[in-house]
Design an enzyme around this catalytic site. Structure first.
Site, PDB file in Angstrom:
ATOM      1  N   CYS A 156      29.077  54.030  35.198  1.00  0.00           N
ATOM      2  CA  CYS A 156      27.805  54.010  34.461  1.00  0.00           C
ATOM      3  C   CYS A 156      27.948  53.457  33.045  1.00  0.00           C
ATOM      4  O   CYS A 156      26.949  53.120  32.411  1.00  0.00           O
ATOM      5  CB  CYS A 156      27.214  55.414  34.394  1.00  0.00           C
ATOM      6  N   SER A 157      29.161  53.388  32.522  1.00  0.00           N
ATOM      7  CA  SER A 157      29.348  52.870  31.165  1.00  0.00           C
ATOM      8  C   SER A 157      29.676  51.380  31.145  1.00  0.00           C
ATOM      9  O   SER A 157      29.991  50.831  30.082  1.00  0.00           O
ATOM     10  CB  SER A 157      30.460  53.648  30.451  1.00  0.00           C
TER      11      SER A 157
END
Ligand code: COA
Length: 374
Positions: A156-157
């Site tokens: 997600c980053s």
């Protein structure tokens, strides 16, 4: 040292969406069929009956109301329960590249930049549809950009880590412009048959164009500072990969080859990690809560964002200070904070400061402090 700036952003949104109600009807039909198939084992106490899901729970626990997907027919068919995404021929563009190109073109158009002027394409996403050649190089070819491309994955980053990589290359002078693109086909790595998580994800692609500020043709968001951090955790995991084998080496289709999480632990551990990360980043850059016009946060869960917003600002955020898009898109992994940024940044005046922050599996957290400049 050159100064990097975001001069364009773009979002590709699939044309199919699934409401919570539609999703729950399909899930409950699947659960009923599974229970009927396993009636004997359930009656004998050898298997546990599947429980129904509910729209009310989904909205209350996550804030999600609907999600966009590349294919809803398969997801909503209780006999299938996954998107039907046919394999593409070698001479066809891949699904990730196709949606990535759309988002990139929008970012280029916004900045008034021709593809040929771009020196790097970074495809930063939480799952890649093949190992190589890189999706980024396929996007480079389709758009006609120069330089080079590579894929990277920090779950997600991925977007903020990609922005840091591009910004650092621009600062150092090795490139002038980069597209950081996040095509996320989350529907393909979600286990739609698991009641605890079947509602979490959606599909989308986002892109930002990052340029040397002195080359920008119009208004821009100067990247003042970036910061990335990771800390190992098994609480969000997807074991799919080329070594997807049993202990004695055979290939196996197991539950852990799709997205898995321990949602409660994620809440407990990620919230303090993210709040501390943002506080330290702001502190080291001399940015105070009062200086921030907006937080564009990762879009996984409304309660999480409410908590982080309050922690960072020291009060409940006012309308527009911490916009959520997850009610419409669900969790779109790395793309979430960039959708929020793309949709809620037009009203920034010169000098206004904002912070993009993503967080997720790894654990990983990335923050980007930007300032509007004309
Ligand atoms: N429908 C109805 N009830 C459900 C349900 C569903 N689909 N899924 C779970 N429940 C029930 C559970 O059975 C449980 O009931 P119990 O208390 O009787 O045992 C109750 O709801 C609470 O379940 P829990 O899993 O603890 O829910 P939650 O409030 O933690 O919310 C998440 C679930 C996944 C939305 C939440 O944990 C979350 O978002 N966590 C962070 C996720 C995240 O950021 N992940 C990053 C991914 S990149």
């Amino acid at each position: 040292m050159f100064e990097p700036a975001i001069t364009g952003s773009g979002v590709f949104t699939p044309d199919q969406s699934i409401s919570n109600d539609e999703l729950v009807v399909a899930f409950n039909a699947y659960a009923d069929a599974w229970n009927a198939d396993h009636a004997q084992a359930i009656a004998a106490g050898k298997a546990e009956a599947m429980q129904h899901s509910s729209s009310d729970f989904i909205k209350a626990a996550s804030g999600i109301e609907r999600r966009y997907v590349l294919d809803k027919t398969g997801v909503l068919d209780p006999a299938v329960m996954h998107p039907l995404l046919p394999a593409r021929e070698m001479d066809q563009i891949s699904a990730m590249a196709e949606m990535g190109v759309d988002a990139c073109q929008k970012a280029l158009d916004m900045a008034g930049v021709a593809a040929v002027e771009v020196d790097a394409v970074i495809c930063a996403a939480s799952n890649h549809e093949r190992a190589y050649p890189a999706i980024a190089i396929e996007i480079q070819e389709a758009l006609g950009t120069g330089g080079f491309g590579f894929d990277m994955n920090v779950a997600c980053s991925s977007a903020t880590f990609g922005i840091q990589a591009a910004a650092d290359m621009i600062r150092a002078g090795s490139i002038r412009r980069a597209l950081v693109v996040n095509p996320e086909i989350c529907s393909a790595h979600l286990e739609w048959r698991d009641r605890d998580c079947h509602f979490i994800f959606g599909d989308v692609a986002t892109a930002v164009l990052i340029e040397r500020a002195d080359l920008a043709k119009g208004p821009r968001f100067t990247i003042k500072s970036t910061r990335c951090a990771t800390q190992f955790s098994n609480n969000i995991r997807n074991n799919n990969g080329f070594l997807r084998r049993t202990r004695d080496g055979h290939m196996e289709d197991r539950r852990d080859m799709q997205f898995m999480q321990n949602g409660r632990k994620v809440f407990k551990e990620v919230l303090p990690l993210v709040s501390k990360h943002i506080a330290e980043h702001m502190d080291s850059e001399g940015v105070e809560a009062a200086d921030l016009k907006r937080l564009w946060l990762h879009q996984a869960n409304k309660t999480m964002n409410d908590y982080i917003g309050k922690k960072v600002l020291g009060r409940v955020p006012e309308d527009g200070e911490q916009p959520n898009i997850l009610q419409d898109y669900a969790n779109t992994s790395s793309a979430g904070s960039i959708i929020a940024f793309a949709q809620y940044s037009d009203d920034f005046a010169p000098g206004d400061t904002g912070l993009i922050c993503s967080f997720g599996a790894g654990y990983s957290v990335g923050s980007v402090i930007v300032e509007k400049t004309t």
